[in-house]
Write an enzyme that holds these catalytic residues in place. Structure first.
Site, PDB file in Angstrom:
ATOM      1  N   LYS A   1     134.557  78.849  32.527  1.00 17.00           N
ATOM      2  CA  LYS A   1     135.154  79.597  31.582  1.00 17.00           C
ATOM      3  C   LYS A   1     134.940  81.378  32.108  1.00 17.00           C
ATOM      4  O   LYS A   1     135.438  81.672  33.066  1.00 17.00           O
ATOM      5  CB  LYS A   1     134.612  79.570  30.348  1.00 17.00           C
ATOM      6  CG  LYS A   1     134.502  78.169  29.847  1.00 17.00           C
ATOM      7  CD  LYS A   1     135.710  77.484  29.559  1.00 17.00           C
ATOM      8  CE  LYS A   1     135.745  75.981  29.651  1.00 17.00           C
ATOM      9  NZ  LYS A   1     135.047  75.359  28.582  1.00 17.00           N
TER      10      LYS A   1
ATOM     11  N   ASP B   1     124.014  76.633  24.523  1.00 18.66           N
ATOM     12  CA  ASP B   1     125.299  76.903  25.440  1.00 18.66           C
ATOM     13  C   ASP B   1     125.800  78.224  25.082  1.00 18.66           C
ATOM     14  O   ASP B   1     126.070  78.415  24.072  1.00 18.66           O
ATOM     15  CB  ASP B   1     126.326  75.710  24.971  1.00 18.66           C
ATOM     16  CG  ASP B   1     127.567  75.868  25.516  1.00 18.66           C
ATOM     17  OD1 ASP B   1     128.041  76.655  26.154  1.00 18.66           O
ATOM     18  OD2 ASP B   1     128.304  74.734  25.856  1.00 18.66           O
TER      19      ASP B   1
ATOM     20  N   TYR C   1     130.650  72.033  20.871  1.00 19.00           N
ATOM     21  CA  TYR C   1     131.569  71.824  22.018  1.00 19.00           C
ATOM     22  C   TYR C   1     131.959  70.194  21.833  1.00 19.00           C
ATOM     23  O   TYR C   1     130.986  69.249  21.951  1.00 19.00           O
ATOM     24  CB  TYR C   1     131.429  72.063  23.252  1.00 19.00           C
ATOM     25  CG  TYR C   1     132.347  71.732  24.405  1.00 19.00           C
ATOM     26  CD1 TYR C   1     133.438  72.376  24.272  1.00 19.00           C
ATOM     27  CD2 TYR C   1     131.983  70.819  25.260  1.00 19.00           C
ATOM     28  CE1 TYR C   1     134.665  72.040  25.534  1.00 19.00           C
ATOM     29  CE2 TYR C   1     132.906  70.297  26.171  1.00 19.00           C
ATOM     30  CZ  TYR C   1     134.071  70.860  26.395  1.00 19.00           C
ATOM     31  OH  TYR C   1     135.017  70.632  27.241  1.00 19.00           O
TER      32      TYR C   1
ATOM     33  N   ARG D   1     123.703  68.224  48.932  1.00 19.14           N
ATOM     34  CA  ARG D   1     123.457  67.718  47.494  1.00 19.14           C
ATOM     35  C   ARG D   1     122.320  68.210  46.753  1.00 19.14           C
ATOM     36  O   ARG D   1     122.217  68.608  45.564  1.00 19.14           O
ATOM     37  CB  ARG D   1     123.499  66.091  47.175  1.00 19.14           C
ATOM     38  CG  ARG D   1     122.977  65.563  46.103  1.00 19.14           C
ATOM     39  CD  ARG D   1     123.772  64.273  45.943  1.00 19.14           C
ATOM     40  NE  ARG D   1     123.201  63.386  46.899  1.00 19.14           N
ATOM     41  CZ  ARG D   1     122.133  62.543  46.891  1.00 19.14           C
ATOM     42  NH1 ARG D   1     121.248  62.943  46.079  1.00 19.14           N
ATOM     43  NH2 ARG D   1     121.804  61.747  47.829  1.00 19.14           N
TER      44      ARG D   1
HETATM   45  C1  LIG Z   1     134.441  73.937  28.483  1.00 16.15           C
HETATM   46  C2  LIG Z   1     133.090  74.014  27.729  1.00 16.15           C
HETATM   47  C3  LIG Z   1     132.176  72.896  28.196  1.00 16.15           C
HETATM   48  C4  LIG Z   1     132.192  72.028  29.193  1.00 16.15           C
HETATM   49  O1  LIG Z   1     132.389  72.539  30.547  1.00 16.15           O
HETATM   50  P1  LIG Z   1     133.322  71.908  31.763  1.00 16.15           P
HETATM   51  O2  LIG Z   1     132.992  72.915  32.806  1.00 16.15           O
HETATM   52  O3  LIG Z   1     134.643  71.826  31.317  1.00 16.15           O
HETATM   53  O4  LIG Z   1     132.726  70.698  32.043  1.00 16.15           O
HETATM   54  C5  LIG Z   1     130.932  73.091  27.625  1.00 16.15           C
HETATM   55  N1  LIG Z   1     130.521  74.078  26.420  1.00 16.15           N
HETATM   56  C6  LIG Z   1     131.930  75.018  26.155  1.00 16.15           C
HETATM   57  C7  LIG Z   1     131.397  75.826  25.040  1.00 16.15           C
HETATM   58  C8  LIG Z   1     133.107  74.760  26.539  1.00 16.15           C
HETATM   59  O5  LIG Z   1     134.055  75.567  26.211  1.00 16.15           O
END
Ligand SMILES: *Cc1c(COP(=O)(O)O)cnc(C)c1O
Length: 389
Positions: A208, A183, A112, A59
């Protein structure tokens, strides 16, 4: 500090092999274990007192996920990184580490959608105030920053694809004494390194582009050791959203091809965005690469963008006529995907939230994968023809 793709390819592990592995293996092992044993009382005590750094329990620290973290830190040109079970775990842990009840978050608009929902539900329930600002309007950002604890950025924004001058926004926040988080999932470290632009912490949905094969849900945050250490110490172990060793291993594999994949996504998506822009059934295309110039610090564009059909085009028929494109959320993998904006608007929990995400009812979001660009264009052209009969 970052000059050219050679450096990126090195950091991603295409050129550089990892530290020597068991059996001289070229790929690091998946250390699939919950705990690690100690040789002696003295060694265990040293680890527990923080005098020695080594894995004790997965963890906290795991050798496989640690390799992924070190690669992301290198790719983002910063000191440290910390991995999570999802992008949202990275976002929630990071926000909750630095913002306390009674404090205020300033976020760019059209973030997001699930980050927005985190702010509107959980954060507000904790007594955290959240305001939104147009990141393209630097005067508005400057006016809204004073008194905020955290400026939450995303560029380009989800769906609306507003590409901000990240360095200028980070400088405004620094002047106002406000910490910044961004992000960076859309650009990936290949096309944008926010730390070098003055942002404090950078996070990714590794589900992604970092993973790149649509087989992992994961997240990561990177930045200076002092800030990452606070997340590692204050929320990561207790919220408990850690990355599994197998998924860390898949991400290490994904990073090896990241620069090559990003260049392919960029080229195909730009071609398709330009063809859509010229199509009579299309009202407009939101793709940062169609502007006269990219904002300073954005070195390229990825495979995700949106466009709006003209009135009278049947989006339902368009969607169902596609065959190479699949209908599905997420993006960043090898495959091309489509999401109709009307469905996301319908799902929005709050009456105004779809508007806040900048989603037009006749809009469609595309992720351009690694298939041949002409194959993809033929699919789109045929589906548009079927939708405008
Ligand atoms: C998909 C996404 C997230 C969230 O990520 P997860 O791995 O699905 O929790 C955050 N920011 C953006 C821009 C995203 O496309």
């Amino acid at each position: 500090m970052i000059d050219g793709m050679d450096w990126l390819e090195h950091a991603a592990g295409i050129v550089a092999h990892d530290a020597p592995n068991a059996y001289a293996a070229v790929v690091p092992p998946i250390v699939q274990t919950s705990l690690f044993t100690f040789e002696s009382y003295a060694e265990m005590e040293a680890v527990y007192r923080g005098l020695k750094q080594r894995p004790a329990y997965s963890r906290g620290l795991n050798p496989t996920t640690r390799i992924f973290e070190e690669k992301v830190a290198a790719l983002e040109g910063t000191e440290d990184a910390l991995s999570f079970a999802s992008g949202m775990a990275a976002i929630s842990s990071t926000v909750l580490t630095f913002v306390s009840p009674g404090e205020r978050i300033l976020a760019v608009r059209n973030v997001y959608p699930d980050a927005y929902r985190l702010f509107e539900t959980f954060a507000k329930r904790m007594g955290i105030r959240v305001d939104y600002v147009d990141g393209l309007d630097e005067a508005a950002v400057k006016a809204a920053l004073p008194g905020a604890r955290l400026f939450y950025m995303e560029s380009p924004t989800s769906w609306a694809m507003e590409a901000h001058d990240v360095g200028a926004l980070a400088a405004l926040a620094r002047e106002a004494g406000v910490m910044t988080v961004i992000d960076n999932s859309w650009a990936s470290p290949v096309f944008q390194n926010p730390i070098a632009l003055g942002v404090d912490l950078v996070l990714h949905s590794a589900s992604k582009y970092l993973g790149g094969h649509s087989d992992v849900v994961a997240g990561v945050v990177a930045g200076p050791s002092s800030l990452v250490a606070r997340i590692r110490g204050e929320t990561h172990p207790y919220l408990g959203g850690k990355l599994s060793p197998f998924e860390g291993w898949l991400l290490i594999r994904g990073l090896r091809t990241l620069p090559i994949r990003m260049k392919a996504h960029e080229a195909s998506a730009l071609t398709i965005a330009q063809r859509l822009k010229a199509h009579e059934a299309v009202e407009g295309v939101s793709h940062p690469g169609l502007a006269n110039a990219l904002p300073l610090g954005l070195r390229g564009t990825s495979g995700l963008f949106s466009f709006v059909f003209r009135e009278g085009v049947d989006v339902v028929r368009f969607t169902d006529a596609l065959s190479t494109f699949s209908l599905g959320v997420s993006w960043g993998g090898h495959e091309s995907l489509v999401v109709p904006g009307a469905i996301v608007r319908a799902q929005a929990a709050q009456p105004n939230s779809a508007v806040a995400f900048g989603i037009h009812p006749r809009s469609v979001r595309l992720h351009i994968g690694l298939e041949g660009v002409d194959l993809l264009w033929r699919d789109l052209e045929a589906a548009i023809a079927a939708a405008t009969l």
